[in-house]
Design a protein around this motif. Structure first.
Motif, PDB file in Angstrom:
ATOM      1  N   ASP A 106       0.862  -1.171   0.000  1.00 23.33           N
ATOM      2  CA  ASP A 106       0.000   0.000   0.000  1.00 23.33           C
ATOM      3  C   ASP A 106       0.911   1.237   0.000  1.00 23.33           C
ATOM      4  O   ASP A 106       1.777   1.359   0.860  1.00 23.33           O
ATOM      5  CB  ASP A 106      -0.860  -0.041   1.276  1.00 23.33           C
ATOM      6  CG  ASP A 106      -1.773   1.153   1.411  1.00 23.33           C
ATOM      7  OD1 ASP A 106      -1.573   2.144   0.678  1.00 23.33           O
ATOM      8  OD2 ASP A 106      -2.681   1.108   2.258  1.00 23.33           O
TER       9      ASP A 106
ATOM     10  N   ILE B 118       0.511   4.152   0.890  1.00 19.49           N
ATOM     11  CA  ILE B 118       0.292   5.106   1.978  1.00 19.49           C
ATOM     12  C   ILE B 118       0.616   4.469   3.332  1.00 19.49           C
ATOM     13  O   ILE B 118       0.814   5.144   4.320  1.00 19.49           O
ATOM     14  CB  ILE B 118      -1.170   5.607   1.927  1.00 19.49           C
ATOM     15  CG1 ILE B 118      -1.383   6.361   0.614  1.00 19.49           C
ATOM     16  CG2 ILE B 118      -1.512   6.503   3.090  1.00 19.49           C
ATOM     17  CD1 ILE B 118      -2.804   6.744   0.334  1.00 19.49           C
ATOM     18  N   LYS B 119       0.726   3.148   3.348  1.00 18.97           N
ATOM     19  CA  LYS B 119       0.924   2.436   4.610  1.00 18.97           C
ATOM     20  C   LYS B 119       2.300   2.718   5.203  1.00 18.97           C
ATOM     21  O   LYS B 119       3.324   2.495   4.591  1.00 18.97           O
ATOM     22  CB  LYS B 119       0.773   0.930   4.345  1.00 18.97           C
ATOM     23  CG  LYS B 119       1.147   0.053   5.504  1.00 18.97           C
ATOM     24  CD  LYS B 119      -0.091  -0.633   6.074  1.00 18.97           C
ATOM     25  CE  LYS B 119       0.172  -1.294   7.406  1.00 18.97           C
ATOM     26  NZ  LYS B 119       0.059  -0.391   8.543  1.00 18.97           N
ATOM     27  N   THR B 120       2.295   3.228   6.448  1.00 17.71           N
ATOM     28  CA  THR B 120       3.569   3.467   7.128  1.00 17.71           C
ATOM     29  C   THR B 120       3.913   2.255   7.966  1.00 17.71           C
ATOM     30  O   THR B 120       3.035   1.516   8.390  1.00 17.71           O
ATOM     31  CB  THR B 120       3.479   4.696   8.040  1.00 17.71           C
ATOM     32  OG1 THR B 120       2.473   4.462   9.028  1.00 17.71           O
ATOM     33  CG2 THR B 120       3.116   5.935   7.267  1.00 17.71           C
ATOM     34  N   ASN B 121       5.195   2.060   8.209  1.00 20.67           N
ATOM     35  CA  ASN B 121       5.627   0.905   8.980  1.00 20.67           C
ATOM     36  C   ASN B 121       6.936   1.226   9.682  1.00 20.67           C
ATOM     37  O   ASN B 121       7.961   1.432   9.041  1.00 20.67           O
ATOM     38  CB  ASN B 121       5.803  -0.290   8.036  1.00 20.67           C
ATOM     39  CG  ASN B 121       6.103  -1.570   8.796  1.00 20.67           C
ATOM     40  OD1 ASN B 121       6.494  -1.531   9.974  1.00 20.67           O
ATOM     41  ND2 ASN B 121       5.934  -2.701   8.139  1.00 20.67           N
ATOM     42  N   SER B 122       6.872   1.265  11.014  1.00 19.51           N
ATOM     43  CA  SER B 122       8.046   1.696  11.770  1.00 19.51           C
ATOM     44  C   SER B 122       9.179   0.679  11.704  1.00 19.51           C
ATOM     45  O   SER B 122      10.319   1.002  12.013  1.00 19.51           O
ATOM     46  CB  SER B 122       7.665   1.953  13.225  1.00 19.51           C
ATOM     47  OG  SER B 122       7.184   0.761  13.810  1.00 19.51           O
TER      48      SER B 122
ATOM     49  N   THR C  87      11.759   1.391   8.144  1.00 24.50           N
ATOM     50  CA  THR C  87      12.058   2.733   7.646  1.00 24.50           C
ATOM     51  C   THR C  87      13.449   2.746   7.010  1.00 24.50           C
ATOM     52  O   THR C  87      14.362   2.088   7.482  1.00 24.50           O
ATOM     53  CB  THR C  87      12.025   3.773   8.778  1.00 24.50           C
ATOM     54  OG1 THR C  87      12.921   3.356   9.794  1.00 24.50           O
ATOM     55  CG2 THR C  87      10.637   3.909   9.353  1.00 24.50           C
TER      56      THR C  87
ATOM     57  N   MET D  79       9.212   6.801   6.415  1.00 22.26           N
ATOM     58  CA  MET D  79       8.031   6.321   7.130  1.00 22.26           C
ATOM     59  C   MET D  79       7.754   4.853   6.831  1.00 22.26           C
ATOM     60  O   MET D  79       6.668   4.353   7.119  1.00 22.26           O
ATOM     61  CB  MET D  79       6.818   7.152   6.745  1.00 22.26           C
ATOM     62  CG  MET D  79       6.934   8.579   7.181  1.00 22.26           C
ATOM     63  SD  MET D  79       5.328   9.344   7.168  1.00 22.26           S
ATOM     64  CE  MET D  79       5.814  11.051   7.196  1.00 22.26           C
TER      65      MET D  79
ATOM     66  N   ARG E 158       7.433   3.458   3.904  1.00 20.67           N
ATOM     67  CA  ARG E 158       6.581   3.217   2.747  1.00 20.67           C
ATOM     68  C   ARG E 158       7.446   2.757   1.577  1.00 20.67           C
ATOM     69  O   ARG E 158       8.551   3.256   1.384  1.00 20.67           O
ATOM     70  CB  ARG E 158       5.805   4.483   2.388  1.00 20.67           C
ATOM     71  CG  ARG E 158       4.850   4.903   3.487  1.00 20.67           C
ATOM     72  CD  ARG E 158       4.196   6.224   3.192  1.00 20.67           C
ATOM     73  NE  ARG E 158       5.157   7.313   3.148  1.00 20.67           N
ATOM     74  CZ  ARG E 158       4.794   8.599   3.164  1.00 20.67           C
ATOM     75  NH1 ARG E 158       3.538   8.940   3.206  1.00 20.67           N
ATOM     76  NH2 ARG E 158       5.719   9.534   3.128  1.00 20.67           N
TER      77      ARG E 158
ATOM     78  N   PRO F  22      -1.061  12.430   1.927  1.00 24.60           N
ATOM     79  CA  PRO F  22      -0.129  11.340   1.664  1.00 24.60           C
ATOM     80  C   PRO F  22      -0.171  10.856   0.218  1.00 24.60           C
ATOM     81  O   PRO F  22       0.403   9.817  -0.074  1.00 24.60           O
ATOM     82  CB  PRO F  22      -0.612  10.241   2.628  1.00 24.60           C
ATOM     83  CG  PRO F  22      -2.059  10.529   2.852  1.00 24.60           C
ATOM     84  CD  PRO F  22      -2.290  11.969   2.591  1.00 24.60           C
TER      85      PRO F  22
END
Lengths: 296, 530, 314
Positions: A57, A59-63, A66, A81, A83, A242
């Motif tokens: 996705d 727009i999906k952020t994932n810590s 990064t 972020m 993405r 975003p």
């Protein structure tokens, strides 16, 4: 790419009858145009089938992921972020095409209307329109777009409008000069002789004959529009987050990582340049084919 | 190539000087070069509310009292005299009298007297003839009824009720003493102070220049001949300028973790400190706008937050979870972790989100029928980036949010008009002090109470803690208030950010404060070892 | 010719008037004014105080009155005061002009130095491998965002030289100036050089097909004489036009490049001023840019008339 070597002789021209063979003939004569068309096709394909050719996705952020370097899982790496850059570039094609096509279309519609009115009606209408065109043309495109974008606020449709307006004057100029020559052509005189109304003549006979130069202008402006969107986004205006806009991907935050994560800066820039490059190559070929006066 | 050689030479020089750093006596001379993140609107500290102004301008001025510039944690206990030599409260704790320093001169040669102090506070309270164009911290002196002079070197502040925090406000970098004989308008274009450096010029987009005040009342100071700020808007460019040795120091608290890593890899000798800046990022929900007037919906939103993920993504882990006041150990007043854990939304994210989804289902929302909202935020990266992550987190509980970036110029006006439903905001605290934070953001009538949260019982506690002179008792009260504010979801705090400052090793005596970003820029005893 | 010039001059004035109206109204359509921004920057919402500031700056007056005030001032050489720095606008704008002029001048020099010769080579060797390569390079120049190219150049500089040409102090001496400006100028000029090259090429090709060139060749003139003596001289005309137009359009590239390379020129100043809604600065600066653009167009027309005696003006 063997076709590069084929030099079209007179016989080829005679055989060029069906649309398909015409395309084949022109493609052989303009190999760079073919490359351009192929590049454009890739981007259009990406825009349409974005969902099918990406697995993340945009727009999906994932810590947890990064600033991942380009790897097997993330072909072009990830941003600050988390993405996926590849997904964002692919989805970004939609935004760029929407902005490019949208503003070019709007710019052309207004440009044609103004140019046609100016050239066909003439007189004080011409004088007034020409002054408006002069005014719009004397303020640098980016400055105009900048003030427009600030006035309208950051949103996709506003960005399209802000970029469209500076595109108007050039179209209006070319269409006007075309109309001026067409106005004196025998077929226009003939239409007038049979009592056709001036409006009908303008729309039915003059307008279709300005199509060729219009297509040439539009392709050139498509590239310009994409570049302007990128510049606007870089300066903090333009299509907002975003949404994965290419220009936005390069702006502010991304530029801060140009050292630690150069892929953040390199790939969206390559996408912009390649897309514009494609339209330019294609536009050049189109101009050679459609506008005989400029044919080399 | 010349520049390259110079860069190399300075690098060698820097590493040499590092070896005998401790042994060195302060050296006089040299110009400290710092990059500045933007052109400040003016250098008149009283009229502005950004440390873009305090950082360069604080060195021009003096306060009555000031936070010890070399103690990172500022508090009532670290306050030292400056233009005042001593201070004392009366028995009722409603009059504060300062004895003033004699022989101090303004940069234009006029002697400093008690009249200047009175004039400054008349300006701040809007009592004088002359007026500020803007007066953003008028409210700080709400409980001061009058400032009176007794001769040229004594001044008293008369209060409507005891307020121990007045000292904290007077010690802030935000509270310089202005000269009576210089009009407020001139202070914006050419400020005159008593401080260690004199203002030379400010060129928009280019530079701010300060030069040593040779008649500074602290004998032998300042060490530097001057301070020059080069304005570099693009942070990446600024980092390159620092690495290339064009500036000796980055703009205070402007380095992200990534940039700091970048600097350390390019210039391992650079000294970098990452500390809290007492600015919190928070979620504001308009309590009056349906459907957000429903407490359950707001609770679901509170439960959807994954603060750790936010901190990891936005700050690469360099941030703290906390209440409305900066959390310990750096913060003096913040909620300790064991109290924080008991507040909804600060516990187990997975469990909380399950609960949130259950609430949302009960309210009639689902993955197929999400609640569509707009998240308004200021169109600046520091606001936009966390908003993007927030939107992604809200998606987990069937809220489909779209970002609504608001032009910077109309942001505060928009939220003050309550012209938003959900927003993301940043709240900066000039000083680490409960009075400022509570009255400004959570009292019923305050114009900066953007969510319209109003709790009359709590307001009584605001007054009670404000007048409390016993520090331990006051802290208990403050915790009680902050806990209640968080539980009510008045303005859920997403995180308190930490940011970095870097300087070259030859810059000596630099102290970065750890619980505020507005109070540590006097720079009178900074020196260059080169 | 004389009457044409006079007519052209009056049209120019009319255009400038139009621009002034356009800029003036557009700025006031943009949401927020300086008072909003100053108060917002201070986190204040006090509307009464804001109103006072608006009155002080004359922003509460009817827009026509404000316009008349501006134009009236311009006629007396009074550009008003910057809202932000509270200094005379002229004093703020003037020192930035040489900075941008140097950058633009260098960029144009770069464009001509590379664009014209490469365009000629490309035309003379039409459809050769070299021609294709040059065409692709020039097209890519037109396709890259100027700021991206600037960022790439900065990255490369740090990687290979460990330092960068970033403007931190005003440079002294010719070589310092050249060092500081040439890199950003190349970043902007690359695009212009691509444009100049394309135009030189197509205009050259057209001329090479003309009868008099064929005649010259038939008479036994050598290739180089034909190409460089006869053809180039005639082909250069349309190129001059584009260089003139490009000088005005360079501004867009300069705005972003000045931002990337931190050059305190007119372009970056304009962006900042728009952000602050510093009307006196934006109005006068855009007018200045427009005057430069319009005058260049005018000069190009003149030059055209001088260079090409075939053109008649009525």
């Amino acid at each position: 790419m063997a076709s590069i070597d084929i030099v079209p002789g007179p016989a080829d021209i005679v055989r060029a009858e069906s649309v398909w063979s015409k395309i084949r003939y022109h493609a052989a004569a303009h190999p760079l145009g073919v490359v351009g068309a192929a590049i454009m096709a890739v981007f259009v394909f990406a825009a349409i089938f974005a969902d099918l050719i990406t697995s993340y996705d945009p727009i999906k952020t994932n810590s947890l992921i990064t600033l991942v370097q380009p790897s097997h899982a993330h072909w072009l790496g990830t941003d600050q972020m988390g993405r996926d850059i590849y997904s964002r570039i692919v989805y970004g094609a939609r935004i760029s095409l929407a902005v490019g096509l949208g503003s070019t279309f709007l710019g052309c519609v207004f440009g044609v209307a103004l140019g046609l009115a100016s050239g066909y009606i003439g007189g004080w209408v011409d004088l007034v329109i020409q002054r408006i065109v002069d005014v719009l043309q004397s303020v640098p495109l980016l400055v105009l777009a900048l003030v427009m974008a600030a006035a309208l606020g950051p949103a996709l449709d506003n960005t399209i409008l802000a970029i469209a307006i500076p595109l108007i004057p050039y179209t209006a100029r070319v269409i006007r000069s075309n109309t001026l020559t067409l106005r004196e052509q025998p077929f226009v005189e003939a239409a007038r002789a049979v009592g056709m109304s001036e409006f009908r003549i303008a729309v039915r006979h003059v307008l279709p004959n300005t199509l060729a130069p219009l297509i040439v202008i539009a392709t050139a402006q498509l590239g310009a529009a994409i570049l302007t969107e990128a510049s606007l986004s870089f300066l903090g205006l333009g299509v907002p987050e975003p949404h994965p806009s290419w220009g936005r991907m390069l702006s502010e935050s991304a530029a801060e990582y140009m050292h630690t994560a150069p892929w953040l800066v390199i790939f969206p820039g390559v996408a912009i340049s390649l897309a514009v490059f494609g339209t330019n190559l294609f536009g050049d070929a189109l101009r050679d084919i459609l506008d005989p006066r400029l044919r080399n | 190539m010349g520049t390259k050689f110079v860069a190399l030479a300075t690098a060698i020089l820097a590493s040499l000087t590092l070896c005998n750093a401790n042994a060195a006596e302060p050296k006089h001379g040299g110009i400290l070069k710092i990059y500045h993140r933007e052109t400040p609107p003016s250098l008149s500290i009283h009229e502005e509310a950004t440390f873009s102004v305090n950082a360069p301008a604080m060195a021009i001025f003096n306060n009555l009292i000031v936070y010890d510039q070399h103690k990172p944690q500022t508090s009532i206990d670290t306050i030292v005299p400056e233009l005042a030599t001593s201070w004392a409260w009366d028995k009722a704790n409603t009059a504060l009298t300062f004895k003033l320093r004699e022989g101090v001169k303004w940069h234009d040669g006029v002697p400093f007297t008690a009249k200047d102090v009175k004039c400054t506070f008349d300006l701040l309270q809007g009592k004088g003839q002359d007026k500020f164009r803007k007066n953003p911290r008028k409210d700080w002196y709400e409980f001061v009824s009058d400032v009176s002079t007794n001769g040229d070197f004594e001044v008293s502040f008369h209060l409507k009720r005891p307020q121990p925090s007045l000292l904290a406000m007077l010690a802030s970098g935000y509270t310089p003493i202005y000269p009576c004989h210089v009009p407020a308008a001139q202070m914006r274009t050419h400020p005159i102070g008593t401080g260690p450096f004199k203002f030379v010029e400010m060129k928009q987009n280019e530079s701010i220049k300060l030069v040593k005040n040779p008649d500074y009342w602290k004998k032998g100071l300042p060490y530097l001949d001057g301070i020059e700020y080069t304005i570099i808007k693009n942070r990446a460019t600024a980092v390159l300028a620092f690495v290339a040795g064009k500036v000796d120091m980055t703009f205070p608290t402007e380095m992200t973790v990534a940039l700091e890593k970048d600097i350390k890899s390019e210039d391992p000798t650079a000294i970098c400190e990452i500390k809290p800046i007492n600015v919190n990022t928070n979620l504001i929900v308009n309590l009056e706008a349906p459907p957000f007037n429903n407490w359950e919906l707001r609770k679901a939103m509170m439960l959807s937050l994954d603060r750790k993920a936010l901190i990891d993504i936005i700050l690469q882990g360099q941030g703290d979870q906390g209440g409305s006041l900066l959390p310990p150990p750096e913060g003096v007043w913040g909620l300790p972790p064991d109290i924080l854990k008991t507040i909804p939304g600060y516990g187990d994210v997975k469990k909380d989100r399950d609960e949130a989804r259950a609430i949302m289902t009960k309210l009639g929302y689902s993955a197929d029928k999400p609640l569509k909202i707009k998240v308004s935020t200021r169109n600046l990266a520091t606001y936009r980036d966390p908003a993007v992550v927030l939107i992604d987190q809200l998606k987990q509980i069937y809220i489909d949010a779209e970002l609504d970036p608001v032009e910077s110029s109309s942001w505060f006006a928009k939220v003050a008009r309550k012209d938003y439903s959900v927003g993301l905001n940043l709240t900066g605290n000039g000083i680490d002090d409960p009075d400022q934070a509570f009255y400004e953001n959570y009292s019923c009538g305050s114009e900066r109470n953007y969510t319209h949260y109003c709790n009359k019982d709590l307001e009584k506690l605001f007054d009670q803690q404000s007048a409390e002179t016993d520090l331990a008792k006051r802290k208990k009260l403050v915790w009680e208030i902050d806990k209640k504010i968080q539980e009510d979801g008045a303005r859920p705090i997403l995180f308190h950010a930490r940011t970095g400052t870097c300087w070259k090793p030859y810059v000596k005596n630099m102290t970065i404060e750890s619980n505020s970003a507005y109070n540590g820029y006097r720079y009178e005893d900074i020196w260059l070892d080169k | 010719m004389g009457s044409y010039l006079i007519r052209r001059f009056f049209l120019m004035l009319l255009t400038l008037f139009g621009i002034s109206v356009l800029v003036f109204t557009m700025l006031r359509v943009v949401p927020g004014n300086i008072a909003d921004i100053l108060f917002d920057a201070a986190g204040m919402i006090d509307t009464a105080e804001k109103g006072k500031l608006e009155t002080e700056l004359g922003l509460d007056k009817p827009i026509v009155v404000q316009y008349a005030h501006w134009i009236g001032g311009l006629a007396h050489g009074d550009l008003g005061y910057s809202y932000v720095s509270e200094k005379p606008a002229l004093q703020e704008i003037l020192p930035r002009i040489p900075i941008t002029a140097k950058l633009a001048g260098l960029a144009l020099t770069f464009a001509i130095l590379f664009g014209v010769p490469l365009g000629v080579i490309s035309a003379v060797k039409q459809n050769s491998g070299l021609d294709y390569v040059l065409r692709v390079i020039s097209l890519s120049g037109l396709s890259m965002p100027a700021f991206w190219l600037g960022l790439l150049i900065l990255m490369a500089f740090v990687k290979f030289f460990g330092t960068i040409p970033i403007y931190t102090d005003p440079p002294h001496g010719f070589w310092n100036n050249l060092w500081l400006y040439s890199v950003p100028a190349a970043a902007v000029g690359f695009r212009s050089s691509a444009l100049v090259m394309r135009l030189t090429r197509s205009s050259m090709l057209e001329v090479l097909r003309q009868d008099y060139i064929r005649t010259a060749r038939a008479k036994g003139a050598s290739d180089s004489t034909v190409n460089y003596h006869h053809a180039l001289r005639n082909a250069i005309l349309p190129v001059v036009t584009v260089i003139g137009l490009e000088a005005a359009f360079l501004m867009g590239g300069l705005i972003v490049t000045e931002t990337v390379f931190n050059i305190p020129g007119v372009g970056r100043f304009l962006v900042e001023a728009i952000r602050w809604r510093d009307y006196p600065i934006v109005q006068n600066l855009v007018m200045f840019i427009a005057v430069v653009a319009v005058s260049i167009n005018f000069l190009v027309d003149l030059l055209y008339a001088v260079l090409d005696p075939r053109i008649k003006y009525s």
